[in-house]
Design a protein around this motif. Structure first.
Motif, short mmCIF file in Angstrom:
data_model
loop_
_atom_site.label_atom_id
_atom_site.label_comp_id
_atom_site.label_asym_id
_atom_site.label_seq_id
_atom_site.Cartn_x
_atom_site.Cartn_y
_atom_site.Cartn_z
N GLU A 71 0.81 -1.22 0.00
CA GLU A 71 0.00 0.00 0.00
C GLU A 71 0.84 1.27 0.00
O GLU A 71 0.31 2.38 0.00
CB GLU A 71 -0.95 -0.02 1.21
N HIS A 72 2.16 1.10 0.00
CA HIS A 72 3.08 2.23 -0.06
C HIS A 72 4.31 1.77 -0.84
O HIS A 72 5.03 0.87 -0.40
CB HIS A 72 3.47 2.66 1.36
N PHE A 73 4.54 2.36 -2.02
CA PHE A 73 5.70 1.95 -2.81
C PHE A 73 6.38 3.16 -3.42
O PHE A 73 5.93 4.30 -3.27
CB PHE A 73 5.32 0.88 -3.86
N ASP A 74 7.48 2.90 -4.14
CA ASP A 74 8.41 3.98 -4.49
C ASP A 74 7.99 4.84 -5.68
O ASP A 74 7.92 6.06 -5.58
CB ASP A 74 9.80 3.38 -4.78
N ILE A 75 7.77 4.20 -6.84
CA ILE A 75 7.57 4.95 -8.10
C ILE A 75 6.33 4.46 -8.81
O ILE A 75 6.10 3.24 -8.92
CB ILE A 75 8.79 4.79 -9.03
N HIS A 76 5.55 5.40 -9.30
CA HIS A 76 4.42 5.08 -10.18
C HIS A 76 4.59 5.90 -11.45
O HIS A 76 4.79 7.11 -11.39
CB HIS A 76 3.10 5.44 -9.49
N GLY A 77 4.54 5.23 -12.61
CA GLY A 77 4.77 5.91 -13.87
C GLY A 77 3.64 5.73 -14.86
O GLY A 77 2.77 4.86 -14.70
N GLY A 78 3.69 6.53 -15.91
CA GLY A 78 2.72 6.44 -16.99
C GLY A 78 2.81 7.66 -17.88
O GLY A 78 3.60 8.57 -17.64
N GLY A 79 1.98 7.69 -18.91
CA GLY A 79 1.95 8.83 -19.82
C GLY A 79 1.33 10.05 -19.17
O GLY A 79 0.54 9.95 -18.23
N ALA A 80 1.69 11.23 -19.70
CA ALA A 80 1.18 12.49 -19.14
C ALA A 80 -0.34 12.57 -19.19
O ALA A 80 -0.96 13.21 -18.34
CB ALA A 80 1.80 13.67 -19.90
N ASP A 81 -0.95 11.90 -20.16
CA ASP A 81 -2.41 11.93 -20.27
C ASP A 81 -3.10 11.20 -19.13
O ASP A 81 -4.31 11.36 -18.93
CB ASP A 81 -2.84 11.34 -21.61
N LEU A 82 -2.35 10.41 -18.36
CA LEU A 82 -2.94 9.66 -17.25
C LEU A 82 -2.90 10.43 -15.92
O LEU A 82 -3.51 10.00 -14.94
CB LEU A 82 -2.22 8.32 -17.07
N GLN A 83 -2.18 11.54 -15.91
CA GLN A 83 -2.05 12.29 -14.65
C GLN A 83 -3.42 12.64 -14.08
O GLN A 83 -3.66 12.50 -12.88
CB GLN A 83 -1.23 13.57 -14.89
N PHE A 84 -4.31 13.13 -14.95
CA PHE A 84 -5.69 13.37 -14.56
C PHE A 84 -6.61 12.87 -15.67
O PHE A 84 -6.36 13.14 -16.84
CB PHE A 84 -5.94 14.87 -14.30
N PRO A 85 -7.65 12.09 -15.33
CA PRO A 85 -8.06 11.78 -13.95
C PRO A 85 -7.52 10.46 -13.40
O PRO A 85 -7.66 10.19 -12.22
CB PRO A 85 -9.58 11.70 -14.09
N HIS A 86 -6.90 9.63 -14.25
CA HIS A 86 -6.61 8.26 -13.81
C HIS A 86 -5.74 8.20 -12.57
O HIS A 86 -6.11 7.56 -11.58
CB HIS A 86 -5.96 7.48 -14.95
#
Length: 473
Positions: free
Chosen positions: A222-237
């Motif tokens: 429930e607590h980890f270091d890095i979460h990544g993805g494309g800029a389009d996922l910043q909001f709302p995903h």
């Protein structure tokens, strides 16, 4: 010392893993209803680079990238094709793996499929209902009550009022507030049986956002270091992931000393085509497999990493040709020291230090690649053992980015996969004719052959001992 630009804080921060020496990283993966395009390629290449550099820096990395294999688009495509969901998704998962392998990328350590984590999603939804952050609407959907979470908007930097002003919601959809988002979608009568699961709230399927929260928390904690993805996922995903995950763990009021869901949020920039955002609606998107019919996979990787991962990239064949030329310059330098090998470099080596300084500055691959070009210039000038040592250094540093590990001559002679020009056999035939002309002292004919080859993109280099090497321009 590695610094990462954290989207959550909007600043570069010194990277401090939760457990010293170990990194847990989750990246949002593909929704598998079609072939992967170059936007997907950028996500895969960027976070492959991040994992490689973390491991090269001595970290033990657990890399998780999910697969969304249940979604409205998947359901609609399966109905159009008249095939079961699993047949459709398995076909495109295999295609995704084939594209990734062709690009020379590592597979994630874990690649969870959403349909294997329905129980975990239902458990998280149940906790959100218990914490009074979710409710079942009249239409059967279970929704997250955004306004009940005061800290919502922390990743996007948008206030609830700003978000509300831009929201529109269909009349009668059952939501209490336009900002609320679905956690569990009630099954529709016309939907196939393989798109629904039993739940305390009736048959249905998970909403998209809850998938990543459940899978990441199950596999990484429930607590980890890095979460990544494309800029389009910043909001709302990703904003919704934070809301769900922390809402399930802490309820409405996370205290100051409660640890966040994720410490560092990373987002890669968009792909643009002719200065417009790439999208299927505009018809300006390119499939990975189509691009690789014309360009070497290493060229596509090089093109993606020539730009900083957070910057937008403008895609075109001309840009890829420029990347091919640049990579060719590096391989041309290595061709002068054909026995070059990736050696273990002393971290105090000035080249290694410059390269590491660039990579540790938020994975600054453009600056790291600039180090490789500077090294190539030195290789071109050096002689003897110094040339070999510099070439070894260049190849070792290139390995950190998954570049320059092939036989230089093979790369330089490969050209485009669908190249309509001269074949290697035809080129060798013309080189032999040029050698014969020179032996007959017909230097005008030898020059004409060289010129004709150059016009067809073939560069000749005469070497000591009467040897002639060639490469594609």
């Amino acid at each position: 010392m590695l610094q990462i630009y954290n989207t959550l804080s909007r600043s570069k921060q010194v990277f401090k893993p939760i457990v010293p020496g170990k990194v847990k990283m989750y990246v949002c993966g593909m929704t598998v209803y079609d072939f992967c395009h170059i936007g997907h390629a950028r996500v895969m290449i960027v976070f492959d680079m991040v994992v490689r550099w973390l491991r090269a820096s001595g970290y033990e990395v657990l890399y998780v990238r999910n697969i969304t294999d249940i979604d409205d688009k998947i359901i609609n495509r399966a109905i159009e094709n008249g095939e079961p969901i699993s047949v459709l998704t398995n076909r495109f998962i295999d295609a995704m793996h084939a594209d990734s392998d062709e690009l020379g990328l590592m597979h994630p350590d874990q690649e969870p499929r959403a349909t294997d984590y329905i129980a975990q999603m239902q458990g998280m939804i149940g906790r959100l209902i218990e914490n009074e952050l979710a409710y079942q609407a009249n239409d059967g959907d279970v929704n997250f009550a955004v306004r009940l979470l005061p800290r919502y908007g922390q990743l996007s930097g948008k206030s609830l009022d700003e978000l509300h002003a831009g929201e529109r919601v269909a009349v009668g959809d059952g939501k209490r507030d336009p900002l609320d988002f679905v956690l569990w979608k009630s099954a529709k009568a016309e939907e196939p049986a393989d798109t629904r699961w039993k739940s305390p709230w009736g048959e249905g399927r998970p909403g998209w956002h809850i998938e990543c929260s459940a899978m990441s928390c199950d596999l990484l904690g429930e607590h980890f270091d890095i979460h990544g993805g494309g800029a389009d996922l910043q909001f709302p995903h990703h904003e919704n992931e934070i809301a769900q995950s922390e809402g399930a763990l802490y309820g409405k009021d996370r205290k100051e000393d409660d640890v966040p869901f994720v410490n560092y949020w990373m987002h890669n920039g968009h792909i643009r085509v002719n200065e417009e955002k790439m999208s299927k609606s505009l018809g300006n998107f390119f499939l990975i497999r189509d691009v690789l019919k014309s360009f070497d996979p290493e060229v596509l990787r090089f093109f993606m990493l020539k730009a900083h991962y957070r910057s937008p990239i403008n895609y075109s064949d001309a840009q890829l040709e420029e990347a091919r030329s640049g990579l060719g310059r590096l391989y041309t330098a290595l061709a002068q020291a054909p026995k070059a090998q990736s050696i273990n470099l002393d971290p105090h080596n000035p080249w290694a230090k410059r390269f590491a300084d660039a990579m540790n500055d938020d994975f600054n691959t453009p600056e790291a690649i600039a180090v490789l070009f500077d090294l190539a210039s030195e290789v071109n000038r050096a002689q003897g053992d110094e040339k070999q040592l510099l070439a070894n250094t260049m190849k070792a540093l290139g390995a950190s980015l998954n570049f320059l590990q092939r036989d230089p001559t093979a790369f330089l002679q490969a050209g485009s996969k669908d190249q309509d020009g001269l074949s290697p056999a035809q080129i060798e035939e013309r080189i032999a004719a040029r050698v014969a002309a020179k032996q007959a002292k017909d230097f005008a004919q030898a020059d004409l052959i060289r010129k004709a080859l150059l016009e067809q993109g073939i560069v000749l280099e005469d070497k000591p001992g009467g040897l002639t090497e060639w490469r594609r321009a």
